[in-house]
Design a protein around this motif. Sequence first.
Motif, PDB file in Angstrom:
ATOM      1  N   HIS A 153     -13.715  -1.262   2.547  1.00 52.97           N
ATOM      2  CA  HIS A 153     -12.752  -1.895   3.459  1.00 52.97           C
ATOM      3  C   HIS A 153     -13.291  -3.064   4.275  1.00 52.97           C
ATOM      4  O   HIS A 153     -12.635  -3.535   5.207  1.00 52.97           O
TER       5      HIS A 153
ATOM      6  N   GLY B 159      -3.868  -5.010  -5.755  1.00 55.72           N
ATOM      7  CA  GLY B 159      -4.838  -4.371  -4.872  1.00 55.72           C
ATOM      8  C   GLY B 159      -5.938  -3.759  -5.715  1.00 55.72           C
ATOM      9  O   GLY B 159      -5.927  -3.881  -6.940  1.00 55.72           O
ATOM     10  N   ASN B 160      -6.856  -3.089  -5.063  1.00 53.87           N
ATOM     11  CA  ASN B 160      -7.961  -2.482  -5.806  1.00 53.87           C
ATOM     12  C   ASN B 160      -7.528  -1.226  -6.547  1.00 53.87           C
ATOM     13  O   ASN B 160      -8.263  -0.729  -7.395  1.00 53.87           O
TER      14      ASN B 160
ATOM     15  N   ASP C 283      -1.524  -2.678  -4.239  1.00 48.17           N
ATOM     16  CA  ASP C 283      -1.572  -1.213  -4.251  1.00 48.17           C
ATOM     17  C   ASP C 283      -0.188  -0.580  -4.130  1.00 48.17           C
ATOM     18  O   ASP C 283      -0.011   0.436  -3.445  1.00 48.17           O
TER      19      ASP C 283
ATOM     20  N   HIS D  27      -4.231  -3.341   2.478  1.00 46.56           N
ATOM     21  CA  HIS D  27      -5.522  -2.666   2.260  1.00 46.56           C
ATOM     22  C   HIS D  27      -6.019  -1.853   3.456  1.00 46.56           C
ATOM     23  O   HIS D  27      -6.636  -0.819   3.283  1.00 46.56           O
TER      24      HIS D  27
ATOM     25  N   HIS E 112      -4.812  -9.077  -0.683  1.00 44.32           N
ATOM     26  CA  HIS E 112      -4.805  -7.630  -0.488  1.00 44.32           C
ATOM     27  C   HIS E 112      -5.752  -7.279   0.666  1.00 44.32           C
ATOM     28  O   HIS E 112      -5.353  -6.646   1.627  1.00 44.32           O
ATOM     29  N   ALA E 113      -6.998  -7.736   0.564  1.00 44.85           N
ATOM     30  CA  ALA E 113      -8.001  -7.436   1.597  1.00 44.85           C
ATOM     31  C   ALA E 113      -7.888  -8.423   2.759  1.00 44.85           C
ATOM     32  O   ALA E 113      -7.405  -9.537   2.581  1.00 44.85           O
TER      33      ALA E 113
ATOM     34  N   SER F 138     -10.073  -6.387  -3.733  1.00 44.74           N
ATOM     35  CA  SER F 138     -10.857  -6.006  -2.554  1.00 44.74           C
ATOM     36  C   SER F 138     -12.320  -6.293  -2.829  1.00 44.74           C
ATOM     37  O   SER F 138     -12.691  -6.701  -3.923  1.00 44.74           O
TER      38      SER F 138
ATOM     39  N   ASP G 125       0.753  -1.262   0.000  1.00 47.73           N
ATOM     40  CA  ASP G 125       0.000   0.000   0.000  1.00 47.73           C
ATOM     41  C   ASP G 125       0.785   1.316   0.000  1.00 47.73           C
ATOM     42  O   ASP G 125       0.273   2.311  -0.476  1.00 47.73           O
TER      43      ASP G 125
END
Length: 216
Positions: free
Chosen positions: A158, A56-57, A34, A180, A144-145, A100, A8
């Motif tokens: 989230h 990631g998103n 991310d 995330h 990721h999440a 995500s 991130d």
Amino acid sequence: MKILALSDEVVEHIYSPRVKELFGDVNVVVGCGDLPDYYLEFVVSMLNVPLFHVPGNHDLSPSAADRMGAGEGALPRDCGNLDGRVVREQGLLLAGLGGSVRYRPDGMNQYTQTEMGWRVLRMAPRLWLNRMRHGRALDVLITHAPPKGIHDGTDPAHVGFVAFNRFVAHFRPRFLLHGHSHVWRRDAVTATQVGATTVLNVCPYRVIEIGVPHAG
Ligand SMILES: [Zn+2]
């Protein structure tokens, strides 16, 4: 064996020549999403170790996808991309599930709870095969999440994935590494034990030490 997990945010002392003296004993780098390609590429070329990452998103927006393979510092499309895959690296069994929860109809790398459930199911045969061959399904799940209710948030972007809670209960990895969930507070919980699994929020980085089983 040492894993350097990143997520991130670009960390100044990691995106620097000092990375070699600080993390020179790391055996593998893991990206939990991310992150810009140039950062991951820099770290693995400095440390000269393999990279495994999930999107990631905020990764792979159409513009980023256009840059891939063509632009400077872009990672080749399949370079260590662990999304939806199960691999064996230096004796360690790794699997990855990026993205995500869906909060925008057109968002890339976003999945409904049901869609993530299907992604886990698609991966299951390879994990069962691992269990037969190596006596365990996997050692580390890279996402990721986070799972639902663990280090996640209540806002639409989230919330964690229920499928990850089920994954952990069924396949019992030693670690689930996720990003995330940005850590804003010093007292935020970033490590949670769930049965056999230590769930770790790695934002923005974390070093994990893990013993590699000799058998298999
Ligand atoms: Zn994210």
